[in-house]
Design an enzyme around this catalytic site. Structure first.
Site, PDB file in Angstrom:
ATOM      1  N   SER A 146      34.439  34.610  47.491  1.00 49.57           N
ATOM      2  CA  SER A 146      33.489  35.652  47.874  1.00 49.57           C
ATOM      3  C   SER A 146      33.340  35.771  49.388  1.00 49.57           C
ATOM      4  CB  SER A 146      32.143  35.384  47.191  1.00 49.57           C
ATOM      5  OG  SER A 146      31.267  36.473  47.300  1.00 49.57           O
TER       6      SER A 146
ATOM      7  N   ASP B 219      43.375  39.642  58.586  1.00 49.42           N
ATOM      8  CA  ASP B 219      43.774  41.043  58.752  1.00 49.42           C
ATOM      9  C   ASP B 219      43.721  41.491  60.206  1.00 49.42           C
ATOM     10  OD1 ASP B 219      44.215  41.253  56.078  1.00 49.42           O
ATOM     11  OD2 ASP B 219      42.557  42.628  55.652  1.00 49.42           O
TER      12      ASP B 219
ATOM     13  N   LYS C   4      37.595  36.323  44.438  1.00 50.11           N
ATOM     14  CA  LYS C   4      36.421  37.067  43.959  1.00 50.11           C
ATOM     15  C   LYS C   4      36.177  38.237  44.906  1.00 50.11           C
ATOM     16  CE  LYS C   4      31.466  36.684  42.923  1.00 50.11           C
ATOM     17  NZ  LYS C   4      30.945  37.618  43.925  1.00 50.11           N
TER      18      LYS C   4
END
Length: 542
Positions: A289, A300, A314
């Site tokens: 999460s 990223d 998740k």
């Protein structure tokens, strides 16, 4: 009908009306209204006419839970007690005995007493089995007996417990317990700082920021952020932690939902502490999460090298919705997407297999980081550098879940004296003792191959399944059982890491374990080595 009764009848009716009105724009308006009416009349008739006395609250609780079980494991009904626990988890402080306690049918097991908190001061240790709280036997208590340990600050509770076959008693005086998001940070070497971020409660970004500034003040020019085992928490704190390392205005998360108001972009809002300091983020299969938001967004944005093992996966966002009588519905409202556009959700709860189990995503799509590096969606955050020792395997997981490693650590603690951390050395001889411990325990572990073979024997076709074939099946099953001892040796490294973790905590608490990691943990050693090689670090991010 008195006023109180009127209110009790009126509130559910109003709630139903709001649900119907709020859903009126949907094409399934009639179906929702129809099903509510069917359930209401069924519930009334059942409670009025069933042959024995019913418990309406328990029936409703069961009905709600079974309904939600068909969705995903994160959409839950929270009663008043659950709501309070949810608040405590987010706030990071509560009143209690200061220990992790696991509940069983007839006992409570102390898993980890926190250093200098009430349970520790009262002499309780990991492995102690609480059998009585006050005058109440745990085995006679229908609900979760751990609730009896909770209470206001400065109140006392007497407990009876078993330790190594001996029954003992003690009194615990409850106190305020602080749950730190950052339980530990220190220097690995003279230029590398190490921060453990264990959960994303309301203290997460503040404590991480304080640790980062303090380490920089001690000479840290490189940082390792450890998110292993961090199950997540508050989305806002994940954004704020990421913001410590990236500038204001960066897109970190996008959430997408069928409800328009839940479609949002979350960007950093504050000035970063340091946008240039070399950074490694550690993750494993228990990083979930919010941990994946931080690690995935930093990956990223090419702001950090991610190391370890693939994270949990998740990619769903929950929000608590207030209901009547102090209850709440914690409901999945959206999926989240990292800056590159990927959703890392690994299980598909809406397309299940023949056994009603969620299907694991296997078709991964490729995305690109800011610098053009390839990353994948659909299966957690895949590290830039995988570390074998960090990966989980079914055997090690089974040993942990069945308390075999925990029980061996308890046995080890009472048989071995250890004065200081530097003298601890888990030898091959100790591992052989562990194998012997497993062999005399009631530990059972069924492999996927065994399961398939047993199903084949159960569903055999009599025409082709003769005695010789059945004997071959049984021989193969026996060979697999024998190979499990060999498997302990095959996975010795991973199993021994877990054994060392549990044993060190028994003597030196969690602080001692983190200090032990600084010089013995494979992931930290590998991260330190990478950060020491500037060219290799930059090459990975390019």
């Amino acid at each position: 009908m008195n006023s109180i009764l009127k209110k009790r009848v009126l509130i559910p009716v109003i709630a139903v009306m709001f649900l119907i009105v709020g859903s009126s724009f949907k094409s399934d308006f009639f179906e929702i209204a129809k099903q509510i009416e069917i359930f209401t009349t069924l519930f009334k008739e059942l409670n009025m006419n069933y042959v024995d006395e019913t418990n309406p609250a328990e029936l409703m609780d069961t009905a709600i839970k079974n309904m939600l079980d068909d969705l995903d494991p994160y959409t839950k009904f929270l009663n008043e007690q659950d709501v309070e626990e949810y608040r405590i988890n987010n706030a990071g402080e509560y009143s209690g005995i200061g220990a992790t306690v696991r509940s069983y049918k007839d006992r409570l097991l102390i898993i980890e007493p926190y250093k200098d908190y009430p349970a520790d001061k009262a002499g309780l240790k990991a492995g102690d089995e609480i059998i009585k709280i006050g005058d109440i036997s745990v085995s006679d208590f229908d609900d979760n007996a751990s609730e009896l340990l909770k209470g206001a600050n400065n109140t006392s509770v007497a407990v009876t417990y078993k330790r190594q076959g001996e029954t003992k008693t003690t009194t615990i005086t409850r106190a305020a317990v602080e749950v730190d998001a950052v339980p530990f940070y220190n220097m690995v070497d003279d230029k590398t700082g190490y921060i453990v971020l264990a959960k994303f409660n309301e203290k997460a970004s503040g404590q991480t920021k304080d640790a980062l500034i303090d380490l920089k003040g001690k000479g840290a020019e490189k940082i390792i952020l450890d998110l292993r085992g961090n199950p997540g928490g508050l989305l806002s704190e994940a954004i704020n932690v990421t913001n410590l390392f990236v500038p204001k205005g960066e897109l970190i998360v996008t959430t997408k939902s069928k409800v328009k108001k839940f479609n949002r972009e979350y960007k950093t809002k504050n000035k970063a502490v340091d946008t240039d300091i070399p950074l490694v983020v550690l993750v494993n299969g228990s990083s979930a999460s919010a941990s994946e938001i931080v690690s995935g967004s930093l990956q990223d944005l090419d702001r950090a090298v991610v190391m370890g093992a693939r994270s949990f996966g998740k990619g769903l966002v929950q929000r608590p919705m207030k209901l009547t009588y102090g209850t709440q519905l914690k409901v999945t409202i959206s999926r989240y997407f990292t800056p590159s556009g990927r959703c890392i959700q690994s299980l598909d709860y809406w397309n299940r297999d023949e056994n009603n189990n969620a299907v694991r995503n296997t078709d991964f799509n490729e995305f690109k980081t800011r610098n053009g590096r390839k990353v994948q969606d659909g299966g957690g955050v895949l590290p830039d550098i995988e570390i074998t020792a960090v990966k989980a395997n079914p055997l090690t997981t089974a040993l942990l879940n069945n308390n075999v490693i925990f029980d061996y650590a308890t046995d080890y603690y009472y048989k071995n004296k250890l004065e200081n951390l530097s003298s601890f050395n888990f030898t091959d001889g100790d591992f052989q003792k562990f194998k012997a411990f497993v062999s005399i325990s009631d530990f059972t572990f069924e492999t996927k191959t065994e399961k398939i073979l047993k199903e084949a024997m159960t569903n055999r076709e009599e025409v082709i399944f003769n005695e010789a074939i059945e004997m071959d099946f049984k021989t193969l099953l026996a060979d697999i059982e024998d190979s499990k001892t060999t498997a302990l040796e095959t996975h010795q490294k991973e199993i021994q890491n877990k054994l060392e973790d549990e044993i060190v905590k028994r003597y030196f608490y969690r602080d001692g374990l983190y200090n032990y990691y600084l010089t013995n943990d494979d992931a930290i050693l590998a991260a330190t080595e990478l950060l020491g090689n500037t060219v290799k670090y930059q090459d990975i991010l390019q």
